[in-house]
Design an enzyme around this catalytic site. Structure first.
Site, PDB file in Angstrom:
ATOM      1  N   GLY A  12       4.514  -5.352   0.872  1.00 12.73           N
ATOM      2  CA  GLY A  12       4.272  -6.492  -0.003  1.00 12.73           C
ATOM      3  C   GLY A  12       5.262  -6.679  -1.135  1.00 12.73           C
ATOM      4  N   ASN A  14       7.891  -8.637  -1.081  1.00 10.31           N
ATOM      5  CA  ASN A  14       8.150 -10.084  -1.209  1.00 10.31           C
ATOM      6  C   ASN A  14       6.964 -10.800  -1.843  1.00 10.31           C
ATOM      7  OD1 ASN A  14      10.826 -11.079  -0.107  1.00 10.31           O
ATOM      8  ND2 ASN A  14      10.201  -9.620   1.474  1.00 10.31           N
ATOM      9  N   ARG A  66      -6.258 -13.333  20.158  1.00  9.11           N
ATOM     10  CA  ARG A  66      -5.438 -13.824  19.050  1.00  9.11           C
ATOM     11  C   ARG A  66      -5.993 -15.114  18.465  1.00  9.11           C
ATOM     12  NH1 ARG A  66      -0.334 -11.668  18.171  1.00  9.11           N
ATOM     13  NH2 ARG A  66       0.154 -10.008  19.623  1.00  9.11           N
ATOM     14  N   ARG A  92       2.505 -10.033  12.673  1.00  8.30           N
ATOM     15  CA  ARG A  92       1.915 -10.428  13.962  1.00  8.30           C
ATOM     16  C   ARG A  92       2.458 -11.784  14.388  1.00  8.30           C
ATOM     17  NH1 ARG A  92      -1.850  -7.512  16.222  1.00  8.30           N
ATOM     18  NH2 ARG A  92      -2.861  -9.181  17.360  1.00  8.30           N
ATOM     19  N   HIS A 110      12.650 -13.965   6.739  1.00  2.78           N
ATOM     20  CA  HIS A 110      13.128 -13.128   7.840  1.00  2.78           C
ATOM     21  C   HIS A 110      14.403 -12.405   7.399  1.00  2.78           C
ATOM     22  CE1 HIS A 110      13.788 -11.826  11.946  1.00  2.78           C
ATOM     23  NE2 HIS A 110      15.060 -12.138  11.757  1.00  2.78           N
ATOM     24  N   THR A 142       7.389 -22.539  12.968  1.00  4.19           N
ATOM     25  CA  THR A 142       7.035 -23.387  14.112  1.00  4.19           C
ATOM     26  C   THR A 142       6.564 -22.472  15.242  1.00  4.19           C
ATOM     27  OG1 THR A 142       9.316 -23.335  14.885  1.00  4.19           O
ATOM     28  CG2 THR A 142       8.669 -25.216  13.515  1.00  4.19           C
ATOM     29  N   ASP A 146      10.734 -17.356  14.585  1.00  3.41           N
ATOM     30  CA  ASP A 146      11.969 -17.310  13.789  1.00  3.41           C
ATOM     31  C   ASP A 146      12.911 -18.475  14.079  1.00  3.41           C
ATOM     32  OD1 ASP A 146      10.996 -14.937  12.705  1.00  3.41           O
ATOM     33  OD2 ASP A 146      12.064 -13.672  14.127  1.00  3.41           O
ATOM     34  N   GLN A 174      17.943  -9.464  -2.187  1.00  4.39           N
ATOM     35  CA  GLN A 174      18.169 -10.913  -2.110  1.00  4.39           C
ATOM     36  C   GLN A 174      16.930 -11.654  -1.609  1.00  4.39           C
ATOM     37  OE1 GLN A 174      20.754 -12.395  -3.507  1.00  4.39           O
ATOM     38  NE2 GLN A 174      21.250 -10.290  -4.094  1.00  4.39           N
ATOM     39  N   GLU A 175      16.142 -11.000  -0.763  1.00  8.53           N
ATOM     40  CA  GLU A 175      14.896 -11.635  -0.310  1.00  8.53           C
ATOM     41  C   GLU A 175      14.028 -11.999  -1.517  1.00  8.53           C
ATOM     42  OE1 GLU A 175      12.687  -9.865   2.966  1.00  8.53           O
ATOM     43  OE2 GLU A 175      14.462  -8.744   3.582  1.00  8.53           O
TER      44      GLU A 175
HETATM   45  C1  GAR Z   1      10.851  -7.900   4.693  1.00 11.23           C
HETATM   46  O1  GAR Z   1      12.158  -7.399   4.823  1.00 11.23           O
HETATM   47  C2  GAR Z   1      10.673  -9.159   5.505  1.00 11.23           C
HETATM   48  O2  GAR Z   1      11.821  -9.976   5.514  1.00 11.23           O
HETATM   49  C3  GAR Z   1      10.418  -8.598   6.865  1.00 11.23           C
HETATM   50  O3  GAR Z   1       9.588  -7.470   6.653  1.00 11.23           O
HETATM   51  C4  GAR Z   1       9.838  -6.954   5.356  1.00 11.23           C
HETATM   52  C5  GAR Z   1       8.541  -6.916   4.600  1.00 11.23           C
HETATM   53  O4  GAR Z   1       8.708  -6.242   3.378  1.00 11.23           O
HETATM   54  N1  GAR Z   1       9.778  -9.547   7.716  1.00 11.23           N
HETATM   55  C6  GAR Z   1       9.910  -9.566   9.022  1.00 11.23           C
HETATM   56  O5  GAR Z   1      10.585  -8.760   9.633  1.00 11.23           O
HETATM   57  C7  GAR Z   1       9.161 -10.674   9.720  1.00 11.23           C
HETATM   58  N2  GAR Z   1       9.366 -10.617  11.123  1.00 11.23           N
HETATM   59  P1  GAR Z   1       7.674  -6.459   2.205  1.00 11.23           P
HETATM   60  O6  GAR Z   1       6.293  -6.167   2.768  1.00 11.23           O
HETATM   61  O7  GAR Z   1       8.061  -5.444   1.182  1.00 11.23           O
HETATM   62  O8  GAR Z   1       7.791  -7.871   1.718  1.00 11.23           O
END
Ligand code: GAR
Length: 205
Positions: A12, A14, A66, A92, A110, A142, A146, A174-175
């Site tokens: 978590g 992000n 699902r 998921r 991503h 969508t 990705d 950067q995210e």
């Molecule tokens: C992040 O790097 C995000 O971009 C990636 O998982 C990580 C989660 O980290 N997401 C994916 O790969 C989606 N397919 P976080 O839980 O610390 O945000």
């Protein structure tokens, strides 16, 4: 301020960046719900400590159904009054039910410069491919994984000798800048210079 929900599966970080952004007085969103499919996601505790409403919709009792799992998620999102959903390390795959229900109102981050390296293990694959430039993408979700319209990207250099972990850390930093900036832009179409990701040189040798 528009009520948003954040979907997580793990750490978590992000989500934390979005929480911090929403604490700024001029940010156009507030967090109505943090939802995890995993009861043990460390991010849940972070959200709780921030005083946020959290919910767990564990996928396991649904035993592979699902659609039923997503109906439960959708109900929780609506119950919380969310108008927009941010996937933040939600691990998921989504079916057309949820992507359709939230079309144009669901964002994902991503860890690659899409359309390069969709899917998992992006940093390992970037290193194996020998790219000099890597990064992250915020896009609309969508049906196709990705592949939705790109809202923003941030780039970082790949250094000689980088390990996947070192590269992942450089991208993750950067995210945390990109996601709040892209969300703000999406909600207001008026991102100011200081909320833009810092643009670095785009040529790496
Ligand atoms: C992040 O790097 C995000 O971009 C990636 O998982 C990580 C989660 O980290 N997401 C994916 O790969 C989606 N397919 P976080 O839980 O610390 O945000």
């Amino acid at each position: 301020r528009r009520p948003i929900a954040i979907l997580i599966s793990g750490r978590g970080s992000n989500m934390r960046a979005l929480i911090d952004a929403c604490a700024m007085p001029d940010f156009p969103a507030r967090i109505a719900l943090v939802l995890s499919n995993r009861p043990d996601a460390p991010g849940l505790e972070v959200a709780r400590s921030a005083g946020l409403r959290t919910e767990v919709v564990d996928h396991r009792p649904f035993r592979g159904d699902r659609a039923a799992h997503e109906r439960a998620i959708d109900a929780a999102l609506r119950d919380a009054g969310a108008e927009l959903v941010c996937l933040a390390g939600y691990m998921r795959l989504l079916t057309p039910f949820l992507t359709g229900a939230w079309a144009g109102r669901m964002l994902n981050i991503h860890p690659s410069l899409l359309p390069a390296f969709p899917g998992l293990h992006t940093h390992e694959r970037a290193l194996a491919a020998g790219v000099k430039l890597h990064g992250c993408t915020v896009h609309l979700v969508t049906e196709a994984m990705d592949e939705g319209p790109i809202l923003g990207q941030a780039a970082v250099p790949v250094h000689a000798g980088d390990t996947p972990g070192q590269l992942a850390a450089r991208v993750l930093e950067q995210e945390h800048v990109l996601y709040p900036a892209a969300l703000r832009r999406h909600l207001t179409r008026d991102a100011t210079a200081e909320t833009e990701p810092t643009a670095g040189p785009l040529l790496f040798l």
